[in-house]
Design an enzyme around this catalytic site. Structure first.
Site, PDB file in Angstrom:
ATOM      1  CE  LYS A 117      -3.447   2.907   1.157  1.00  0.00           C
ATOM      2  NZ  LYS A 117      -4.021   2.852   2.499  1.00  0.00           N
ATOM      3  CG  HIS A 159      -4.325   7.528   0.018  1.00  0.00           C
ATOM      4  ND1 HIS A 159      -5.392   7.803   0.843  1.00  0.00           N
ATOM      5  CD2 HIS A 159      -3.772   8.738  -0.276  1.00  0.00           C
ATOM      6  CE1 HIS A 159      -5.477   9.109   1.029  1.00  0.00           C
ATOM      7  NE2 HIS A 159      -4.502   9.697   0.362  1.00  0.00           N
ATOM      8  CG  HIS A 179      -9.303   7.148  -1.099  1.00  0.00           C
ATOM      9  ND1 HIS A 179     -10.160   6.515  -0.221  1.00  0.00           N
ATOM     10  CD2 HIS A 179      -8.066   7.041  -0.549  1.00  0.00           C
ATOM     11  CE1 HIS A 179      -9.472   6.046   0.811  1.00  0.00           C
ATOM     12  NE2 HIS A 179      -8.196   6.343   0.635  1.00  0.00           N
ATOM     13  CG  ASP A 252     -10.499   5.043   4.314  1.00  0.00           C
ATOM     14  OD1 ASP A 252      -9.664   4.143   4.157  1.00  0.00           O
ATOM     15  OD2 ASP A 252     -10.207   6.238   4.242  1.00  0.00           O
TER      16      ASP A 252
END
Length: 341
Positions: A117, A159, A179, A252
């Site tokens: 990530k 992200h 997102h 989230d």
């Protein structure tokens, strides 16, 4: 989500015990598999796999990569650092420059990461940046993909909220965008061209604003940034959906309470998806995004027996899945986890 005082005063080990309830609640709400986007370690995953605690099967990313001063660096202007402590199995994600990036990716893989990530842009919940700020360079992001995907077969998720940061991530070969608040036409073209998945997390800014109404756990900067982006976020996801971008459901959770995750389906329908499309995004497409579509995600011979039953037909009222009490039956791996009839 804790406020700063609670964060500073909570004993280190308390969060591990607290997570047991979160994991059980997530499973009982009807989610049998998760891709954790930060701070769950291999011990947590193993405890579930070995039956010590109840929870969904997990892919873990360990600790997100972030730049100094970026989203994920919780150093505050007071000098207080509220970052969750690093410990064996949870190395720091801070890195700047290609060689530091390479080393930290290797450390995450060494710690057992199933997916890497990265914070490719600023965010809503961080004190020193903005969602449109670009963080890692495209060259740094490409190093992550080189180390994780090309050398080890591990996908990278980003992200990414600002348009330029999203473009950098896609061009670097990153597998999925989380997102996607500021999506423009070029982003959509790149996503379609590269087969990039989009995980909208529409619930995140909604939940931040709801929490602000009922508690003092949300920082003022997070509340203000959520107000700024919420409508743009909806419109961006609507455009991507209409263009045919692959959408996988994700939330989230942790920013908001665990167990309300399936509210995301109603929000996906609000931007134009049909109830069935939102369900497919939550099952089949999400499994494909995780790279395990041949094992889970659809009801077929030879696949793992994960099933849930709800009290009403979600094709007629998708919001039925939002209340855990309406999830009447949960089966994971052929084992009945929950039965309310």
């Amino acid at each position: 989500m804790r406020n700063v005082q609670d964060t500073l005063l909570t004993p280190f080990s308390f969060r591990f015990y607290e997570s047991v309830g979160y994991l059980k609640k997530t499973l009982h709400t009807g989610i049998t598999t998760v891709r954790d986007a930060g701070f769950a370690d291999v011990g947590m995953k193993r405890a579930i796999d070995q039956g010590l605690i109840e929870g969904p099967r997990m892919q873990v990313s360990i600790n997100p990569l972030t730049i100094t001063g970026g989203h994920g660096d919780n150093w505050n202007v007071s000098g207080v650092d509220t970052t969750f402590p690093h410990y064996p199995g949870m190395p720091s994600g801070l890195c700047d420059g290609k060689e530091e990036v390479r080393k930290v990716v290797r450390q995450m893989l060494r710690s057992g990461a199933d997916v890497i990530k990265v914070h490719a842009t600023g965010g809503v919940s961080s004190p020193t940046d903005h969602p449109e700020f670009t963080q890692f360079s495209q060259e740094e992001l490409a190093v992550m993909v080189e180390e994780a995907t090309f050398r080890n077969g591990v996908k990278v998720m980003a992200h990414a909220q600002g348009a330029e940061g999203i473009k950098n991530a896609i061009r670097a070969g990153i597998h999925s965008i989380e997102h996607g608040i500021f999506i423009d036409d070029e982003v959509i073209e790149l996503m379609l061209e590269n087969g990039t998945y989009l995980v909208p997390t529409l619930l995140a800014p909604v939940a931040v604003l709801e929490a602000a109404e009922h508690s003092n756990t949300m920082a003022p900067f997070a509340i203000e940034k959520s107000k700024q982006v919420i409508e743009t976020h909806k419109e961006s996801i609507r455009k991507a959906y209409k263009a045919g971008v692959k959408i996988a459901m994700g939330t989230d959770a942790g920013v908001f309470p665990h167990g309300i995750n399936l509210r995301e389906l109603g929000l996906m329908c609000d931007i134009g998806m049909s109830p069935m499309e939102s369900i497919v995004a939550t099952t089949k497409t999400a499994a494909e995004c995780m790279g395990i579509g041949d094992e889970i995600g659809t009801v077929e011979p030879g696949k793992v027996a994960d099933l849930i039953l709800v009290s009403e037909n979600p094709l007629e009222r998708i919001h039925v899945v939002e209340d855990e009490r309406n999830i009447r039956f949960v089966m994971k791996d052929g084992k009945i986890i929950k039965k309310l009839f």
